[in-house]
Structure formats: structure tokens, C-alpha cells
Scaffold this active site. Structure first.
Site, PDB file in Angstrom:
ATOM      1  N   ASP A 239       0.849  -1.187   0.000  1.00 15.75           N
ATOM      2  CA  ASP A 239       0.000   0.000   0.000  1.00 15.75           C
ATOM      3  C   ASP A 239       0.890   1.244   0.000  1.00 15.75           C
ATOM      4  OD1 ASP A 239      -3.215   0.293   0.700  1.00 15.75           O
ATOM      5  OD2 ASP A 239      -2.062   2.088   1.228  1.00 15.75           O
TER       6      ASP A 239
ATOM      7  N   VAL B  82       2.106   0.458  -7.107  1.00 16.04           N
ATOM      8  CA  VAL B  82       1.945  -0.501  -8.199  1.00 16.04           C
ATOM      9  C   VAL B  82       2.177   0.128  -9.564  1.00 16.04           C
ATOM     10  CG1 VAL B  82       0.374  -1.958  -6.863  1.00 16.04           C
ATOM     11  CG2 VAL B  82      -0.569  -0.208  -8.400  1.00 16.04           C
TER      12      VAL B  82
ATOM     13  N   TYR C 118     -13.248   4.537 -15.693  1.00 20.04           N
ATOM     14  CA  TYR C 118     -13.199   3.467 -14.695  1.00 20.04           C
ATOM     15  C   TYR C 118     -13.696   2.150 -15.296  1.00 20.04           C
ATOM     16  CZ  TYR C 118     -13.984   1.017 -10.274  1.00 20.04           C
ATOM     17  OH  TYR C 118     -13.959   0.104  -9.246  1.00 20.04           O
TER      18      TYR C 118
ATOM     19  N   LYS D  75     -11.751  -1.526 -15.732  1.00 13.23           N
ATOM     20  CA  LYS D  75     -12.230  -2.738 -15.080  1.00 13.23           C
ATOM     21  C   LYS D  75     -12.646  -3.802 -16.091  1.00 13.23           C
ATOM     22  CE  LYS D  75     -11.426  -1.594 -10.845  1.00 13.23           C
ATOM     23  NZ  LYS D  75     -10.429  -2.337 -10.058  1.00 13.23           N
TER      24      LYS D  75
ATOM     25  N   THR E 161     -17.483   1.742   0.885  1.00 10.94           N
ATOM     26  CA  THR E 161     -16.052   1.926   1.093  1.00 10.94           C
ATOM     27  C   THR E 161     -15.736   3.408   1.265  1.00 10.94           C
ATOM     28  OG1 THR E 161     -15.610   2.169  -1.274  1.00 10.94           O
ATOM     29  CG2 THR E 161     -15.558  -0.080  -0.369  1.00 10.94           C
TER      30      THR E 161
END
Length: 250
Positions: free
Chosen positions: A38, A55, A146, A150, A181
Site C-alpha cells: 500500500d 503498483v 473506470y 475494469k 467503502t
């Protein structure tokens, strides 16, 4: 089996908050040693090892993988969960944002997976799970960038599953619906009427509420477990029926 992941080592990218934190917690409950990658490793509450990894940076990823192997002894499970969101139609996001979101959400999975691949090949219970989204399978308004990333994650998952099946590595994806979230919380806080917007997001899922991070974590825990030994190339929807159901309003 009380601890189906006993003796296995897992990496969870983006594992310090939201769905990633719930996944890390569940995998530890199931007996795994968990390394969290993270940008804010200090926030990782459930980890045997927490490493600052970006990443979008290959050297950072390779260094993180080397540290996991050195300190935890190997890699059996990889959960590619790190990702960033984007709003708007196809004209709404800048060229820079398109490259940034794609680099994290799609190429980030490739970076971490290829760095871990030789170690996964050495495992007798190797599994990868990528976090895709309902946005990969259903057209959502104001989510063009987005959704594109995905959708690519889901296609990449199937390609990886085909490439690595005979090496003993299973590759699947989880497709969450709109989950409760911190990212959704930030979106709601910027809405003109947060309560009305939350109600609308809940109502578009047939079971009438937001998905919980723990529900997504449970699906991931199954997909990476030896219990799912015949499951590969699958995108498992955890979306309250949004992808497949069309209920009557009576």
C-alpha cells in the site's frame, strides 16, 4: 476446514483500507500469512508484513516482492486489489488521468503478477485474484474511464488463467457491486444531496443496499483457497444481483 489457508502466504495490494483491508483481515482469519502492499502501509491493521509499494512503479513492485519472499518465505496467493476511481463520460477525463488510472488499475496488475510469477510457480496452491467491478459487465453512467479499466481487468484475468493453468496457477476475478467503502463515502460527501445519492446507489442493486467489504472479502477468500481448486478464469459477481437479475417493481 477451520483455517483453509493455513501455511500459505498471501499478498494483498491496496490492503490498508476499504475492500483491501477487509480481504487482508479475512485471509489472516483463514490462516494465511498476509503481506499488504500500500502507499500507506502504516494504516494496515491486519498484516504480518506491510510494505510501501506503488503498483505504478516497477522498481517499487519488485522490491516489495523481494521483501515478502525474504521475510515470509514465498508467495502462494496474490490479490491484485489496488485501484483508483474516476468519474465522468468519455470526454470528462484529461489525457493525463486516462494514463494514470489505466497505469494503476490495469498495468499495475501486470507489474505485480509478473514480479510474483516465479514464486507462484513454486507453490502447490498458487492462486491470483484480481479485483474487477460491476462496471466491467454493466454499463454505468458517468464511469467511462473506470469502466474501461475494469473491463480490461476482467479480460486480463481470463487471459492469465489460460496462460498459467498448466503451471498450476489459478486466476480469477471478483466483481463487486457498489460497495460501502471510503471511496464511495468521498463521492457521497461531494454530492448535492448525499443521503439521496446513497439511497439511489442502494436502490439500483436488486437486494436494495450497498455491498459490504466483508462480503467481497469472503468471495476472494473462496477463490484463492484450495477449496476452489477447479475454479479458474471466473469473474465472480458480488453485486446483490445487479448483473443478472431484473426484478419487477410490484
Amino acid at each position: 476446514m477451520t483455517h483453509p489457508l493455513q501455511g500459505l502466504t498471501a499478498i494483498v495490494t491496496g490492503g490498508a483500507s476499504g475492500i483491501g483491508a477487509a480481504i487482508a483481515h479475512r485471509l489472516r482469519e483463514d490462516g494465511a500469512r498476509v503481506a499488504v502492499f500500500d502507499l500507506d502501509p502504516d494504516a494496515a491493521a491486519d498484516a504480518n508484513l506491510a510494505v510501501r509499494v506503488d503498483v505504478a512503479d516497477d522498481a517499487s513492485v519488485v522490491g516489495g516482492i523481494e521483501r515478502v519472499v525474504a521475510e515470509l518465505g514465498g508467495i502462494d496467493i496474490l490479490v491484485n486489489n489496488a485501484g483508483i476511481g474516476a468519474q465522468g463520460d468519455v470526454a470528462a477525463n484529461s489525457e493525463e488521468e486516462w494514463h494514470t488510472v489505466w497505469d494503476v488499475n490495469v498495468v499495475g496488475i501486470a507489474r505485480v503478477s509478473r514480479a510474483a510469477l516465479s514464486h507462484l510457480r513454486a507453490s502447490s496452491a498458487a492462486a491470483i485474484c484480481n479485483t474487477s467491478s460491476i462496471a466491467a459487465t454493466v454499463g454505468l453512467p458517468q464511469r467511462a474511464l473506470y469502466s474501461a479499466t475494469k473491463g480490461a481487468v476482467l479480460a486480463l484475468t481470463r487471459a492469465m488463467a489460460a496462460d498459467h493453468l498448466r503451471e498450476g496457477i489459478r486466476v480469477n476475478a471478483v466483481n463487486p457491486g457498489t460497495a460501502d467503502t471510503p471511496w464511495i463515502g468521498r463521492l457521497l460527501s461531494s454530492a448535492d444531496d448525499p443521503l439521496a445519492e446513497r439511497a439511489a446507489l442502494a436502490a439500483r442493486q436488486p437486494h436494495g443496499r450497498l455491498v459490504t467489504a466483508e462480503e467481497v472479502a469472503g468471495a476472494v477468500a473462496y477463490l484463492v483457497s484450495p477449496r476452489a481448486g477447479s475454479t479458474t478464469g471466473v469473474g465472480l459477481a458480488v453485486d446483490g444481483g445487479m448483473e443478472g437479475l431484473r426484478l419487477r417493481n410490484d
